[in-house]
Design a protein around this motif. Sequence first.
Motif, PDB file in Angstrom:
ATOM      1  N   ARG A   7       0.813  -1.229   0.000  1.00  0.00           N
ATOM      2  CA  ARG A   7       0.000   0.000   0.000  1.00  0.00           C
ATOM      3  C   ARG A   7       0.842   1.271   0.000  1.00  0.00           C
ATOM      4  O   ARG A   7       0.320   2.370  -0.118  1.00  0.00           O
ATOM      5  CB  ARG A   7      -0.932   0.008   1.214  1.00  0.00           C
ATOM      6  CG  ARG A   7      -1.920  -1.153   1.214  1.00  0.00           C
ATOM      7  CD  ARG A   7      -3.126  -0.872   2.079  1.00  0.00           C
ATOM      8  NE  ARG A   7      -2.799  -0.440   3.413  1.00  0.00           N
ATOM      9  CZ  ARG A   7      -3.016  -1.163   4.519  1.00  0.00           C
ATOM     10  NH1 ARG A   7      -3.535  -2.366   4.439  1.00  0.00           N
ATOM     11  NH2 ARG A   7      -2.714  -0.681   5.701  1.00  0.00           N
ATOM     12  N   ALA A  11      -0.291   5.155  -0.979  1.00  0.00           N
ATOM     13  CA  ALA A  11      -0.344   6.134   0.113  1.00  0.00           C
ATOM     14  C   ALA A  11       0.504   7.356  -0.220  1.00  0.00           C
ATOM     15  O   ALA A  11       0.086   8.500   0.020  1.00  0.00           O
ATOM     16  CB  ALA A  11       0.124   5.501   1.420  1.00  0.00           C
ATOM     17  N   LEU A  40      -4.915   4.130   3.799  1.00  0.00           N
ATOM     18  CA  LEU A  40      -3.853   3.232   3.343  1.00  0.00           C
ATOM     19  C   LEU A  40      -2.723   3.102   4.368  1.00  0.00           C
ATOM     20  O   LEU A  40      -2.030   2.088   4.408  1.00  0.00           O
ATOM     21  CB  LEU A  40      -3.276   3.746   2.017  1.00  0.00           C
ATOM     22  CG  LEU A  40      -4.244   3.711   0.824  1.00  0.00           C
ATOM     23  CD1 LEU A  40      -3.771   4.650  -0.286  1.00  0.00           C
ATOM     24  CD2 LEU A  40      -4.385   2.287   0.311  1.00  0.00           C
TER      25      LEU A  40
END
Length: 198
Positions: A7, A11, A40
């Motif tokens: 992620r 992000a 995130l």
Amino acid sequence: MSTPKERRELALVELTKGLHEYASGRFPAAAGALSRAKDLSPRAATIRELLGLALYESGQWSRALQELRTYRRISGDTDHMANEIDCLRGLNRDRDIEKTYQLFFELGGGRDSEDEVRVVFASHLLDQGDVSKAWSIIKPGRLVSDPPEAAIRRWAVAAKVASAAGDGKTAKQLLAAIRSSGHDLPWLADLESQIPLD
């Protein structure tokens, strides 16, 4: 950034968008991008800090307070406690305002942060009509040349409090010190209009 690898890139994309919107003064748009970044990467202090500030600038007091408090818990940084107190003012949570003011001094913080906390708390007290207590919180020390902006804001509130107490002489001295500070102060004319000088 404490974010799972899969992620992290997404992000960072949302954080970058949020930073761009924030720097451009588009605070609601910044809050949207930073909220996605937070989803995130919920433990990233920088994201929580910027999200809290974007929400604060957007007048979303409850959400801003939540994010700024989370940022403080994650980072241990007390620099935005004045913003927390201002959010509580916006939410009319008078008892929590004083508790948060006291908590700042328990936790500690830098001189500029202390000045900002005093500015917001004394402004609250002045709004409540407690002029004497407001003065005890905001009274400035020595009026130095070349003061930092946080000190100038403190002097500005002190001038309002002195004026409300009927002490025109002190209010004038503070205004003179503010004028001679050399800073560009777009709010100075408004302050002068609030303080009768004759």
